[in-house]
Design an enzyme around this catalytic site. Sequence first.
Site, PDB file in Angstrom:
ATOM      1  N   HIS A   1      57.917  70.434  61.313  1.00  0.00           N
ATOM      2  CA  HIS A   1      59.291  69.943  61.403  1.00  0.00           C
ATOM      3  C   HIS A   1      60.273  70.761  60.566  1.00  0.00           C
ATOM      4  CE1 HIS A   1      56.610  66.486  62.279  1.00  0.00           C
ATOM      5  NE2 HIS A   1      57.499  66.239  63.225  1.00  0.00           N
TER       6      HIS A   1
ATOM      7  N   ASP B   1      53.478  71.342  58.122  1.00  0.00           N
ATOM      8  CA  ASP B   1      54.468  70.504  58.794  1.00  0.00           C
ATOM      9  C   ASP B   1      55.324  71.338  59.754  1.00  0.00           C
ATOM     10  OD1 ASP B   1      56.433  68.703  59.522  1.00  0.00           O
ATOM     11  OD2 ASP B   1      56.596  67.821  57.523  1.00  0.00           O
TER      12      ASP B   1
ATOM     13  N   CYS C   1      57.386  68.998  67.919  1.00  0.00           N
ATOM     14  CA  CYS C   1      56.416  69.198  66.830  1.00  0.00           C
ATOM     15  C   CYS C   1      54.997  69.407  67.352  1.00  0.00           C
ATOM     16  CB  CYS C   1      56.466  68.043  65.836  1.00  0.00           C
ATOM     17  SG  CYS C   1      56.370  66.403  66.574  1.00  0.00           S
TER      18      CYS C   1
END
Length: 687
Positions: free
Chosen positions: A640, A638, A514
């Site tokens: 992810h 994000d 990440c």
Amino acid sequence: MEKENENPTVRILCPKLVIIKNEPGLQWLIGSPFFPPLTIVSTFRCIHTLPPPNSCSPDFDKESEDLRTLVLKGFHIIGALIVRNNGDLEHTAREAVEASRRMARFLSGDDDGGISGNHDLIGAVADSDTGDIRFYISRRENLSSLESVTSVVYENHPEKYVWERACLLKCELPIKLPFYFPKNSPSDAEKIYLHAREAVIAKFKDQQVAFMVETLNKTSAEVCRPVVLRGVELDFHTDFSNVELSAEDYQDSDAKFLPCAHFCLKSIPGPPVFSAENADTIQVSVLLNRSEKSPKSAVPVAEYFPALEGARLLVVGFKLEVLCFAAKDLPLTHAVSKLIIPGLVDQLNTMTNKILPNLLTQPPQLHPYHFIPPGVLHPITVIYELSYGETEMKQVSNTDTRHLTSLLSNNNNNNNNNNNNNNKKKIEVRRSLHMRLGLPSDRPLLRIANALDLSMTKDSARSNSIRMGSLRLKDVHIGIPGSGVSGGFVSLVQGSYEYHHYLQDGFDDSGWGCAYRSLQTIISWFRLQHYTSIDVPSHREIQESLVDIGDKDPSFIGSREWIGAIELSFVLDKLLGVSCKVINMRSGAEFPEKCRELALHFENQGTPIMIGGGVLAYTLLGVDYNEASGDCAFLILDPHYTGNDELKKIVNGGWCGWKKAVDSKGKNFFLQDKFYNLLLPQRPNMV
């Protein structure tokens, strides 16, 4: 147009007049004959002044040379604004009017008044301390008197005001200019070269020249057939400005009277987007009939003229590229004769002047580019010398040092007494352009990579979710739902970025990559803002960088080890030379306390922020903060996400969206028992 007995109204379209605090000076007010009088479309600062004791007076020769290139045909000087902190307002306004009148004469080449004698002119005065502006009008019927303006209107939708009624005209013309000059008399080369240039200019109005007009905004539903205008059809004296025409009123056989609207799109899928990038663009091509029709058959004839002495052949190449601004109801013949041809002539003259000093040695490689800088409603044109290269600091022009250097350094007492060379220093062209347009001097907005690409269709220009040449989604936060903060002030990332996330490029970094993905997003921002031309690095290349600087052992390459904010700062410094600020927090509960500092970062730096620490890494794109109530939200990108690059799926799934530190159900987004490091990349101070 206002009647004589009515109070004059000044309409301002530009987002703001570029008034720099504590920096007295003059600004040129730009308007257009296609808009009502006294409509200010943009302002350009005067950056060339005369040597002392007249250092407050414009150098009209240098200023007109710059403005003749920068300002598209279809715009003109309608006044001037002087920034001062004291003095008689009316006297200063008269100075502004007189300066604009002289500049209009320089630009038109008309010593009898030209446009300055046919139109009202604005004289504006601004207080450098408060920014307050007073407007005065010099009426064309009585040039000696001034009339105070009590009505000033700031247009709420300036882009719509400009581009709903106007279009762009584009003409590209490569020219090779061969000429002979005596070897024993190289001093004659300049005179012969200028004579060859005048022959080219004369050709533009030749009856054998034709202009093919066609649309660049092609769609499957609307494709207008090209129209050819011949030199004999062009009327260079008739004023069509008061003729109202409609594209539906004429067929192709009436090409002489067709308006520009004939080649503009009648319908656009989806809501209209009013901007220069999305403007209707008309292509004009220059054609020369070299074989005249003759009732008699003839064979080719060659004539031989022997040279009386040794001669040398020199071929000078040009690539003219003219962009013009026109009302959609303007007849095509007027657009070509009054905009395109004068634009070609001016650009040819400008390039000639730049080439002359090195005509017999190494003529510079010149190329015009068009830009739409932030805050400017219309394109500008800049001629760059390509031999310098994009990355070198040699894009320079000879400018007045006392005025420019004081503006750049904010030091009005910069009186270097070394020698007379201080009268003329080499100031970077891009930096002087930033100054003229009121652009920030710490970001590259006018590099060649930022030039306007008019080869795209309107549909492709409007589609900004996918970067050209890349499968990455871009700017995924645009259009997402609001944060839910009542009365907050939103501060966002400035410019474009690409969304990098887990499993892209068939690379499995789920569970450990990440921070790598956040770094890739940040580097894509620097790339898209043209601070760098390097490719976004892979995970392995990021690891190799950390090994190269000695932060990691060689065994780190190819591993699945996490990295954090500090490692990201090392990579940004090595690959881009970018420095970073780091904010340390002992707990996720401290995020709301940092909102003011984060908002200041987005306002001043505008770069994406990496959130590290805890157990997950994120990219922060903005904050919404109500200083009075303390309510706040964070715009999180994000990394992810593991799905396909589908914008709707990403937004609906909350992978890019506003997050509150504590949501309505009392759940904490940022962990209370974990530390966090925030990495704030700083913009390089460069243009």
